[in-house]
Scaffold this active site. Structure first.
Site, PDB file in Angstrom:
ATOM      1  N   PRO A 213       0.817  -1.225   0.000  1.00 53.67           N
ATOM      2  CA  PRO A 213       0.000   0.000   0.000  1.00 53.67           C
ATOM      3  C   PRO A 213       0.850   1.275   0.000  1.00 53.67           C
ATOM      4  CG  PRO A 213      -0.720  -1.527   1.717  1.00 53.67           C
ATOM      5  CD  PRO A 213       0.581  -2.040   1.198  1.00 53.67           C
TER       6      PRO A 213
ATOM      7  N   ARG B  69      -0.340  -8.927 -21.008  1.00 54.61           N
ATOM      8  CA  ARG B  69      -1.148  -8.568 -22.182  1.00 54.61           C
ATOM      9  C   ARG B  69      -0.342  -7.797 -23.223  1.00 54.61           C
ATOM     10  NH1 ARG B  69      -6.297  -8.699 -22.560  1.00 54.61           N
ATOM     11  NH2 ARG B  69      -6.375  -6.708 -23.619  1.00 54.61           N
TER      12      ARG B  69
ATOM     13  N   ASP C 190      -7.017  -0.350 -26.990  1.00 54.81           N
ATOM     14  CA  ASP C 190      -7.897  -0.429 -25.828  1.00 54.81           C
ATOM     15  C   ASP C 190      -8.092   0.944 -25.193  1.00 54.81           C
ATOM     16  OD1 ASP C 190      -6.649   0.046 -23.269  1.00 54.81           O
ATOM     17  OD2 ASP C 190      -5.562  -1.830 -23.524  1.00 54.81           O
TER      18      ASP C 190
ATOM     19  N   GLU D 274       0.374  -7.109   7.753  1.00 54.55           N
ATOM     20  CA  GLU D 274       1.121  -6.528   8.866  1.00 54.55           C
ATOM     21  C   GLU D 274       2.391  -5.817   8.427  1.00 54.55           C
ATOM     22  OE1 GLU D 274      -0.107  -9.562   8.650  1.00 54.55           O
ATOM     23  OE2 GLU D 274      -1.626  -9.660  10.233  1.00 54.55           O
TER      24      GLU D 274
HETATM   25  C1  9D3 Z   1      -2.128   0.997   7.575  1.00 53.31           C
HETATM   26  C2  9D3 Z   1      -1.241  -0.028   8.112  1.00 53.31           C
HETATM   27  N1  9D3 Z   1      -1.132  -1.316   7.396  1.00 53.31           N
HETATM   28  C3  9D3 Z   1      -1.730  -2.403   8.152  1.00 53.31           C
HETATM   29  C4  9D3 Z   1      -1.025  -2.649   9.451  1.00 53.31           C
HETATM   30  C5  9D3 Z   1      -1.810  -1.186   6.129  1.00 53.31           C
HETATM   31  C6  9D3 Z   1      -1.797  -2.344   5.248  1.00 53.31           C
HETATM   32  C7  9D3 Z   1      -0.652  -3.076   4.992  1.00 53.31           C
HETATM   33  C8  9D3 Z   1      -0.712  -4.152   4.091  1.00 53.31           C
HETATM   34  C9  9D3 Z   1      -2.977  -2.675   4.638  1.00 53.31           C
HETATM   35  C10 9D3 Z   1      -3.033  -3.753   3.758  1.00 53.31           C
HETATM   36  C11 9D3 Z   1      -1.896  -4.480   3.500  1.00 53.31           C
HETATM   37  C12 9D3 Z   1      -1.960  -5.611   2.548  1.00 53.31           C
HETATM   38  N2  9D3 Z   1      -2.069  -5.079   1.198  1.00 53.31           N
HETATM   39  C13 9D3 Z   1      -1.088  -5.197   0.336  1.00 53.31           C
HETATM   40  O1  9D3 Z   1      -0.096  -5.828   0.629  1.00 53.31           O
HETATM   41  C14 9D3 Z   1      -1.199  -4.525  -0.937  1.00 53.31           C
HETATM   42  C15 9D3 Z   1      -2.191  -3.644  -1.471  1.00 53.31           C
HETATM   43  C16 9D3 Z   1      -3.424  -3.137  -0.937  1.00 53.31           C
HETATM   44  O2  9D3 Z   1      -3.866  -3.436   0.183  1.00 53.31           O
HETATM   45  N3  9D3 Z   1      -4.152  -2.284  -1.721  1.00 53.31           N
HETATM   46  C17 9D3 Z   1      -3.772  -1.919  -2.958  1.00 53.31           C
HETATM   47  N4  9D3 Z   1      -2.632  -2.358  -3.491  1.00 53.31           N
HETATM   48  C18 9D3 Z   1      -1.867  -3.205  -2.741  1.00 53.31           C
HETATM   49  S1  9D3 Z   1      -0.417  -3.839  -3.247  1.00 53.31           S
HETATM   50  C19 9D3 Z   1      -0.196  -4.688  -1.854  1.00 53.31           C
END
Ligand code: 9D3
Length: 263
Positions: free
Chosen positions: A89, A153, A168, A116
């Site tokens: 994220p 793709r 596309d 986590e």
């Molecule tokens: C805010 C603190 N984190 C949680 C203790 C946030 C968090 C970390 C990891 C929330 C979700 C995740 C797991 N998500 C991913 O690894 C992830 C992801 C996503 O949740 N949304 C959009 N793209 C991606 S790419 C990897």
């Protein structure tokens, strides 16, 4: 093109990568893809991949060493990858332009994070960190699948009709125009709102222009539809859209007319 995916949930990749356009490309070897179970790169009896965070706090953090060992094994077996992507994220947004850029690389490793977090030292071997959008998922596995699909793709030979990749909507910057197929009329039965015994039937027809055989008019109608939809739903796309003279004219008309873009 080669992909290696490192995950604690290898089973999440089995069916999605065996179906459809990507499944066929994997079968033929156009896409050479290997999924690696992070637990296979642990050295302890219990195959531990995570541990509590230093400094305290909830949850568990993915350990750096199994990930480093997985990367070493990939490099030894398949050569040095052109990119090591951490899905997270905290990453920059994965876009169509990014998919296109990555598709020109010969070998990509995807490391799937979990909720986590991942030991910060893993980033020493990461070349890019990507997010697929602003919503919370449980891990990086679905994002890794999204990235493989969008990137593959663009690999020559993966999609049968190269034109559909080049033309596309996101490549052109417009949403698609509406599509219809036979029959020319479909009946929609709705239960009567007042009397439950009453049934009212709506006849849903295909727009006349598509049955007219007038190809110039059809082309123009489709352009108008694509532009009005984009204006209504995704006006942000119009800033970078590649429009021809006719399309720019249609856009001006729709903007002046204060059209709501629904048809
Ligand atoms: C805010 C603190 N984190 C949680 C203790 C946030 C968090 C970390 C990891 C929330 C979700 C995740 C797991 N998500 C991913 O690894 C992830 C992801 C996503 O949740 N949304 C959009 N793209 C991606 S790419 C990897």
């Amino acid at each position: 093109m080669k992909f290696d995916i490192v995950t604690i949930f290898p089973a999440m990749f089995e069916r999605p990568l065996a179906e459809g356009v990507i499944g066929r490309a994997v079968e033929r070897g156009t896409v050479d893809l290997k999924v690696r179970d992070l637990r296979d790169f642990t050295t302890d009896r219990h195959r531990v991949v995570d541990d509590v965070p230093y400094g305290g706090g909830p949850g568990m953090v993915l350990k750096a060493e199994p990930i480093f060992r997985a990367l070493d094994a990939i490099e030894a077996e398949r050569g040095c990858p052109a990119a090591v992507i951490l899905t997270s994220p905290q990453g920059i947004r994965f876009t169509q332009a990014e998919a296109q850029r990555l598709s020109r690389l010969p070998h990509i490793v995807l490391l799937c994070g979990r909720y986590e977090g991942v030991d910060e030292r893993v980033r020493e071997r990461v070349t890019e960190e990507l997010s697929i959008g602003d919503y919370i998922l449980s891990g990086g596995e679905l994002p890794a699948l999204v990235i493989v699909d969008a990137v593959a793709r663009y690999v020559p030979g993966v999609v049968g009709d190269e034109r559909s990749v080049a033309e596309d909507s996101f490549t052109r910057g417009l949403l698609d125009f509406p599509q219809y197929t036979r029959p020319a009329v479909v009946e929609l039965r709705k239960a009567g709102s007042a009397d439950p015994a009453a049934v009212d039937i709506t006849r849903l027809a295909v727009p006349d222009v598509l049955l007219s055989g007038n190809h110039a008019e059809i082309r123009r109608w489709r352009k108008r539809q694509a532009i009005s939809r984009t204006l209504a739903r995704r006006p942000d796309l119009l800033a970078d859209a590649v429009l021809d003279d006719e399309e720019r004219q249609i856009l001006r008309e729709l903007q002046d007319g204060g059209d709501d873009g629904r048809d």
